[in-house]
Scaffold this motif. Structure first.
Motif, PDB file in Angstrom:
ATOM      1  N   ALA A 626      43.298  49.704  33.374  1.00  0.00           N
ATOM      2  CA  ALA A 626      44.217  48.965  34.240  1.00  0.00           C
ATOM      3  C   ALA A 626      44.762  49.860  35.341  1.00  0.00           C
ATOM      4  O   ALA A 626      44.946  49.424  36.481  1.00  0.00           O
ATOM      5  N   GLY A 627      45.004  51.139  35.000  1.00  0.00           N
ATOM      6  CA  GLY A 627      45.485  52.086  36.004  1.00  0.00           C
ATOM      7  C   GLY A 627      44.463  52.306  37.108  1.00  0.00           C
ATOM      8  O   GLY A 627      44.831  52.453  38.285  1.00  0.00           O
ATOM      9  N   HIS A 628      43.190  52.357  36.742  1.00  0.00           N
ATOM     10  CA  HIS A 628      42.155  52.533  37.760  1.00  0.00           C
ATOM     11  C   HIS A 628      42.088  51.317  38.673  1.00  0.00           C
ATOM     12  O   HIS A 628      41.912  51.458  39.896  1.00  0.00           O
ATOM     13  N   ALA A 649      41.312  43.508  28.443  1.00  0.00           N
ATOM     14  CA  ALA A 649      42.328  42.521  28.802  1.00  0.00           C
ATOM     15  C   ALA A 649      43.357  43.052  29.792  1.00  0.00           C
ATOM     16  O   ALA A 649      43.679  42.367  30.777  1.00  0.00           O
ATOM     17  N   PRO A 650      43.913  44.280  29.604  1.00  0.00           N
ATOM     18  CA  PRO A 650      44.878  44.769  30.599  1.00  0.00           C
ATOM     19  C   PRO A 650      44.269  44.904  31.988  1.00  0.00           C
ATOM     20  O   PRO A 650      44.923  44.593  32.987  1.00  0.00           O
ATOM     21  N   ALA A 651      43.018  45.357  32.062  1.00  0.00           N
ATOM     22  CA  ALA A 651      42.371  45.507  33.362  1.00  0.00           C
ATOM     23  C   ALA A 651      42.090  44.148  33.991  1.00  0.00           C
ATOM     24  O   ALA A 651      42.233  43.967  35.204  1.00  0.00           O
ATOM     25  N   VAL A 657      41.421  39.272  40.615  1.00  0.00           N
ATOM     26  CA  VAL A 657      40.687  38.196  39.950  1.00  0.00           C
ATOM     27  C   VAL A 657      40.045  38.781  38.698  1.00  0.00           C
ATOM     28  O   VAL A 657      39.306  39.762  38.780  1.00  0.00           O
ATOM     29  N   GLY A 658      40.336  38.192  37.537  1.00  0.00           N
ATOM     30  CA  GLY A 658      39.715  38.619  36.295  1.00  0.00           C
ATOM     31  C   GLY A 658      38.634  37.639  35.893  1.00  0.00           C
ATOM     32  O   GLY A 658      38.854  36.426  35.870  1.00  0.00           O
ATOM     33  N   ALA A 671      43.264  36.557  29.389  1.00  0.00           N
ATOM     34  CA  ALA A 671      43.804  37.407  30.440  1.00  0.00           C
ATOM     35  C   ALA A 671      43.151  37.146  31.791  1.00  0.00           C
ATOM     36  O   ALA A 671      43.691  37.551  32.819  1.00  0.00           O
ATOM     37  N   ALA A 672      41.992  36.506  31.785  1.00  0.00           N
ATOM     38  CA  ALA A 672      41.240  36.324  33.019  1.00  0.00           C
ATOM     39  C   ALA A 672      41.558  34.987  33.666  1.00  0.00           C
ATOM     40  O   ALA A 672      41.968  34.038  33.013  1.00  0.00           O
ATOM     41  N   GLY A 673      41.341  34.915  34.985  1.00  0.00           N
ATOM     42  CA  GLY A 673      41.512  33.657  35.698  1.00  0.00           C
ATOM     43  C   GLY A 673      40.253  32.822  35.713  1.00  0.00           C
ATOM     44  O   GLY A 673      40.292  31.624  35.947  1.00  0.00           O
ATOM     45  N   ILE A 674      39.102  33.473  35.471  1.00  0.00           N
ATOM     46  CA  ILE A 674      37.805  32.797  35.457  1.00  0.00           C
ATOM     47  C   ILE A 674      37.050  33.244  34.217  1.00  0.00           C
ATOM     48  O   ILE A 674      37.014  34.435  33.902  1.00  0.00           O
TER      49      ILE A 674
END
Length: 754
Positions: A626-628, A649-651, A657-658, A671-674
């Motif tokens: 997620a930090g990257h 999931a955090p990334a 857009v996840g 966690a994703a939008g798609i």
């Protein structure tokens, strides 16, 4: 069912739930805005979204009020509209006022003689119907076939608001009254020019436009109806007395059912007997049948092939894959993207502004000295041409069609915000294992410090991994089972996400995980150091088994590595082609992995990725992913993240857009939008493409809806449009918005166009 659908909230939401409510009587954006305001005033309502295209509302409520559904229905009724159950919504779609063509045909038939003299004048033939005949033709159209406009317009006015029906009712009534007044006040023997044809034709054209609009809506919602149609009604349940046909709603997890060739699987389950193939095309977009045998999962709604199979039910009702797919699509169609906010603000003041402009038009032309007749006609044209319908349909129509056609091809767009963001994506970041690779690694090498202890160390490694669902853990267990080694009981088991597992076997602490983790814990490779370098250089993913000594888990003293485990995971078919398609769209592609650099480089070479250009980022811990993503976004990149595991999931949440692979975990999908319903990476560029096209249609629809009103109203006020032309333009505006949105139904993923 005699109530609107109530859906429980996600875990952790407490008493929070969403309510789906049908709403009858809405005709334009002003109507939907008024219903939203009424629903938001109900105590406990946290969010209310009204969709004009589906004539429904999605309301999020909190507080656990058992009367909340009744309160919402009452609020809709007091706002001047009709609350409906799902069954009533379907009946209204099939049998509602706009479903039949009869009233439209009658209105057109009665209006045609009124227009005929105008057409004949083009050819130099001057014919005028007697006033009494014009009156007899126009009056039934005005007050019988047009009664629905009076009813809906009066309801809006009575509640202190306005809508399209009110504009049509006022405008056409003014034209009809003006004609009657001119007829009655005309000198004896004179036949004045009347405007009955204007009021009658406007109503006929609006009726025609509404019928075409309703037909387009039914086509736009075909994807949802197709998904609902996948649910079979009966199942062949194996009960104590043998095979019995029961309603699917009665099935419970653990039940066993028989599925015959050509039937749909009644519920999610696992094959326990028989072999077949399953057609899952309407669920995943996969055109080829999928082989199924004992132990394989099947999805409710898929079509069984040529074999008779016995299936053990694993999920039913709202927990089934099909129900979740339907829910995700309905959620996306019910929600509003940020671009809709401008429309909502305009709709809130649209009708009062148009009424004010009509009054100003009348006053202005009277002041110019043209006479009351001409001034009234221009004012009527302003009322007739103003159309909030197109504004209200522009966004939901495109979202309905876009998300529907995407779902048919295995792409579930859960969040309308993801639609807008996907259009601007310039960087796509892929997780490696399970996303770019097959996700089923195999144990290719097992090297120990004591060759004679190889089976013992393998048994220990498999024992430590036996309770894990990680792909590498499954590979170790599979290798141990292939050698028929006996597993050992493990106590004090502790998994360290993204690093490894530790536990105690016969009083000895063991750790199995990544080399980096074991080195951090003080373990030494000893004589295996050279072998570790060789395996890493070959591109393998390398883990190690370390004996930590006797003690309590992580408090035990670290010791040396006893065995090295090398894994290989094949690159997914079509992965390289998908990356090339993304590059063809001008996007930067990055592979993000926790693997060693050498292992990452081997996969990158197969995919055509260049580490020197920053396209490969290796040795990244799960918490660092997620930090990257955040770093890329701070650099001005618009990032799409593609992953499948819990540690992604955090990334996925951190990205603009996840995109979660449907073959992965529920956590990643949430966690994703798609969500991509199958592991085919060709769906990644396809998802970005349909998102961009859907937003493009929204923007086109809004542009033309605004331009239509911005240009049409001044032209009508200046006298350049007659009521008939204004009515034609108003009817055409809504139909054109729906027709433009329906063009999305022709969309196909690039990989299917060959």
């Amino acid at each position: 069912m005699n109530e609107p659908a109530v859906n429980p909230g996600e875990a952790g939401d407490g008493e929070r739930c969403s309510v789906d409510l049908g709403i009858g009587g809405m005709t334009c954006a002003s109507c939907s805005a008024r219903v939203e305001r009424a629903l938001r005033k109900v105590p406990g309502v946290q969010q209310a979204t009204v969709n004009l295209a589906t004539e429904s509302a999605r309301v999020v409520v909190a507080g656990g009020d058992p009367q909340v559904v009744a309160r919402l229905a009452r609020a809709v009724r007091e706002a001047g509209y009709e609350p409906r159950t799902p069954e009533q919504m379907q009946a209204a779609a099939d049998e509602g006022p706009w479903a039949g063509f009869g009233p439209v045909a009658l209105a057109l038939a009665l209006s045609a003689p009124l227009v005929l003299p105008m057409l004949l004048q083009v050819f130099g033939v001057h014919v005028m119907l007697p006033p009494w005949l014009q009156f007899l033709l126009a009056t039934p159209v005005q007050f019988v076939l047009g009664a629905r406009f009076y009813k809906a317009g009066w309801s809006a006015a009575r509640h202190g608001s306005g809508n399209m029906d009110l504009l049509v009712a006022i405008g056409t009534t003014a034209g009809w009254l003006l004609s009657v007044w001119l007829w009655w006040t005309a000198p004896a023997g004179e036949t004045p020019h009347l405007y009955f044809e204007g009021s009658a034709v406007v109503i006929a054209l609006v009726l025609l436009g509404k019928w075409l609009e309703a037909r387009a809506k039914r086509r736009a919602t075909s994807a949802i109806r197709a998904l609902h149609a996948l649910r079979p009604e009966q199942a062949h349940w194996l009960g104590p007395d043998g095979e019995v046909d029961v309603p699917v709603a009665e099935l419970l997890p653990g039940d066993r059912v028989v599925v015959r060739p050509g039937e749909r699987f009644p519920a999610d389950g696992r094959v326990v007997e028989g072999h077949t193939q399953a057609d899952e095309s309407l669920l995943t977009g996969e055109s080829l049948p999928v082989p199924k045998g004992p132990g394989d999962a099947v999805t409710g709604g898929a079509i069984n092939g040529e074999g008779r199979v016995m299936v053990e039910v694993t999920a039913v009702g709202a927990e089934s894959v099909l129900s979740r797919i339907i829910r995700l699509v309905e959620d996306a169609q019910a929600a509003k993207p940020p671009i809709q906010r401008l429309v909502d603000r305009v709709a809130a003041v649209f009708v009062p502004v148009v009424l004010g402009l009509a009054v100003l038009t009348l006053a202005g032309w009277l002041a110019a000295g043209v006479g009351f007749e001409a001034a009234a006609i221009h004012a009527v044209s302003v009322l007739v041409i103003a159309c909030p319908c197109a504004l209200g349909l522009a966004t939901p129509a495109a979202i309905m069609v876009g998300t529907g056609v995407a779902a048919q091809h295995g792409i579930l767009i859960q969040d309308p915000l993801a639609l807008e963001r996907a259009r601007a994506v310039d960087t796509v970041v892929f997780d490696k294992t399970g996303t770019l690779t097959v996700g089923r690694p195999t144990l290719t090498a097992f090297v120990t410090d004591e060759p004679q202890a190889e089976d013992a160390w393998l048994a220990l490694a498999a024992s430590l991994q036996s309770g894990s669902e990680h792909p590498l853990a499954r590979a170790v267990v599979a290798a141990a089972q292939a050698r028929s080694v006996a597993f050992e009981p493990v106590t004090q088991m502790h998994a360290v996400p993204g690093r490894g597992t530790e536990g105690v076997v016969d009083g000895v602490c063991w750790r199995l995980g990544s080399l980096r983790w074991l080195e951090e814990m003080g373990a030494t490779l000893g004589p295996l150091e050279g072998e570790a370098r060789r395996l890493l250089a070959s591109g393998a993913t390398v883990s190690a088994l370390a004996e930590c000594g006797r003690g309590e888990g992580s408090e035990a003293p670290a010791a040396r590595v006893r065995a090295l485990l090398a894994f290989a995971d094949a690159v997914k078919p079509g992965a390289r082609e998908a990356i090339e398609r993304l590059r063809a769209r001008g996007l930067q592609v990055v592979m993000l992995t926790g693997d060693h650099r050498a292992a990452a480089a081997a996969v990158a070479q197969a995919l055509g990725l260049d580490p020197e250009r920053g396209e490969v980022v290796a040795e990244v811990m799960p918490e660092q992913k997620a930090g990257h993503i955040a770093t890329l976004r701070r650099a001005g990149r618009v990032v799409a993240m593609v992953g499948d595991g819990v540690n992604d999931a955090p990334a996925l949440a951190a990205a603009d857009v996840g995109l979660a692979m449907g073959s992965g975990t529920d956590v990643a999908m949430h966690a994703a939008g798609i969500t991509l319903m199958r592991g085919d990476l060709a769906l990644v560029p396809a998802a970005l493409d349909i998102s961009a096209r859907t937003v493009g249609k929204i923007r086109q629809n809004l542009f033309w809806a605004f331009i239509y009103n911005i240009v049409g109203i001044p032209l009508a006020a200046l006298g350049y449009l007659s009521p008939v032309l204004a009515g034609s333009a108003m009817a055409a505006s809504s139909v054109s918005v729906m027709a433009n949105a329906l063009l999305l139904r022709r969309w196909r993923p690039e990989c299917q166009k060959r």
